[in-house]
Design an enzyme around this catalytic site. Structure first.
Site, PDB file in Angstrom:
ATOM      1  N   THR A   1      -6.290  -5.864   8.907  1.00 16.06           N
ATOM      2  CA  THR A   1      -5.515  -5.704  10.105  1.00 16.06           C
ATOM      3  C   THR A   1      -4.963  -4.447  10.193  1.00 16.06           C
ATOM      4  OG1 THR A   1      -5.258  -8.076  10.076  1.00 16.06           O
ATOM      5  CG2 THR A   1      -3.975  -6.969  11.765  1.00 16.06           C
ATOM      6  N   ASP A   2      -4.532  -3.874   9.283  1.00 12.69           N
ATOM      7  CA  ASP A   2      -3.822  -2.493   9.398  1.00 12.69           C
ATOM      8  C   ASP A   2      -5.114  -1.576   9.469  1.00 12.69           C
ATOM      9  OD1 ASP A   2      -1.205  -3.220   8.726  1.00 12.69           O
ATOM     10  OD2 ASP A   2      -1.394  -2.497   6.557  1.00 12.69           O
ATOM     11  N   LEU A   3      -6.191  -1.767   9.000  1.00 15.21           N
ATOM     12  CA  LEU A   3      -7.215  -0.770   9.054  1.00 15.21           C
ATOM     13  C   LEU A   3      -7.712  -0.854  10.701  1.00 15.21           C
ATOM     14  CD1 LEU A   3      -8.875  -1.519   5.611  1.00 15.21           C
ATOM     15  CD2 LEU A   3      -7.890   0.658   6.391  1.00 15.21           C
TER      16      LEU A   3
ATOM     17  N   GLY B   1      -5.500   0.846  12.924  1.00 15.72           N
ATOM     18  CA  GLY B   1      -5.439   2.291  12.877  1.00 15.72           C
ATOM     19  C   GLY B   1      -7.055   2.762  13.470  1.00 15.72           C
TER      20      GLY B   1
ATOM     21  N   ASP C   1       0.410  -6.424   7.554  1.00 18.58           N
ATOM     22  CA  ASP C   1      -0.718  -7.001   7.702  1.00 18.58           C
ATOM     23  C   ASP C   1      -0.989  -8.401   7.206  1.00 18.58           C
ATOM     24  OD1 ASP C   1      -3.937  -6.252   7.367  1.00 18.58           O
ATOM     25  OD2 ASP C   1      -3.590  -7.697   5.649  1.00 18.58           O
TER      26      ASP C   1
END
Length: 383
Positions: free
Chosen positions: A154-156, A159, A126
């Protein structure tokens, strides 16, 4: 987890030795309710993102372990993986191989940089992609150093994009009776999330800069310092600016040609913000909150996390849920943010302990015999 919230049966496949890395990402921890239990406690980080999942342990680098995955694939709708491109192909678990076993499988790959291109083989994180794909450049105070967002945004975001793609692929499968490969990457999702900032560059070649809480196209739309803390004000149109000026008793601003339209306010940003800041610093935050209440202008205090979870709307909407965890006892988790008129998504399962459901899944779903399961345990394929 989002699919699990909607009722899907989620089987999380973990490394038998230590499981998901985030199990060790502490403190803080949810300590074991049994004081005699000396095993590692669960991290708050792991508990945050693993509700409504079952955990099995499989060493799928072995032939017998890979066969367990293939047996599961025969009965599964969706596979989500986040290995570097090509890694699972070497283990016989790539898309082409699994598509032969189950042509209806939706195979979702989440990577740092996508399945193709010169950076495809790089691992993605991220904070690295926040820096590399523009987000860190525009985050931070004006004239200050670049900073990351307070959560792994950015990960979220990736997802969420993947969740939407899976749902679309399920609808497509209803028409075609075929699954497909989903290729979702951190860098592409981050570039897409630059939104108007990205568009400003592509359309007008306008480079962005850090602006703190200010908005590049709307003024005033930012944080102001009060006598004791801060308040956020968002006057998104001329009507709201008029309400603001009347509420703070600065009606002369409405007659000032520099501030009559949003375009003018953007051009004369510094002059207006300086004038407003001098006004807001005179009183404390509670005073200004009472002034703006029910006036029709967006405003809010800047709450810490404690105040966030004490917020009456957060409580009323069920965004704090308490569940019983097998090791940690009663724990609180964030609730499910989307409500449905005819369904009731809920936390059916607490975050699992490592390998908690291995025997259940192999026995009940795959129909493995007790002798076969015992052999797999003795061979360190599962535990």
């Amino acid at each position: 987890m989002l699919l699990g919230d909607l009722g899907a049966e989620i089987i999380k496949v973990e490394n038998p030795k230590h499981g998901d890395d985030s199990r060790t990402w502490g403190p803080p921890w949810a300590y074991n309710k049994d004081l005699n239990d000396k095993s590692s406690p669960e991290s708050a980080y792991f508990l945050a993102v693993n509700r409504n999942k079952k955990s099995i342990t499989v060493n799928f680098k072995t032939q017998l372990g890979a066969q367990i995955i293939k047996d599961l694939i025969k009965k599964s709708d969706i596979l989500v993986e986040n290995y570097i491109p090509g890694k699972l192909d070497k283990l016989g678990l790539g898309y082409e191989e699994l598509n032969k076993i189950n042509p209806k499988l939706i195979y979702a790959s989440i990577t740092g940089y996508g399945q193709t291109g010169p950076y495809a083989k790089r691992a993605g994180y991220d904070v690295i992609v926040e820096a590399e794909a523009g987000l860190m450049h525009i985050t931070g105070e004006e004239g200050g150093e670049p900073v990351k967002v307070g959560v792994a945004i950015t990960d979220l975001t990736t997802g969420l994009y993947t969740h939407g793609a899976i749902m679309a692929a399920l609808i497509s499968r209803m028409r075609t009776n075929q699954g497909q490969r989903i290729d979702c990457s951190l860098i592409e999702c981050q570039v897409a999330s630059l939104a108007n900032i990205g568009s400003n560059y592509l359309i007008a070649n306008q480079e962005a800069s850090r602006m703190g809480t200010s908005h590049i196209s709307i003024v005033p739309y930012q944080r102001f310092k009060t006598k004791d803390s801060f308040i956020i004000i968002g006057a998104g149109n001329d009507g709201q600016f008029k309400i603001l000026c009347n509420a703070i008793e600065e009606r002369t601003l409405l007659q000032d040609e520099r501030f009559k339209t949003n375009s003018n306010r953007v051009k004369n940003r510094k002059e207006l913000i300086d004038l407003l800041q001098k006004k807001f610093i005179e009183k404390d935050t509670e005073y200004w909150l009472s002034v703006f209440s029910d006036k029709g202008i967006p405003f809010a205090p800047i709450n810490n996390i404690k105040k966030t979870f004490e917020h009456p709307q957060v409580i009323a909407r069920g965004m704090i849920q308490e569940v019983e965890h097998p090791k940690s006892g009663k724990i609180k988790l964030t609730g499910i943010p989307v409500k449905y008129s005819k369904e009731d998504p809920r936390i059916r399962l607490p975050p699992p302990t490592l390998g908690q459901h291995t025997h259940e899944v192999l026995s009940n779903i795959l129909g493995y015999s007790e002798d076969k399961i015992k052999t797999l345990i003795e061979g360190h394929i599962i535990n």
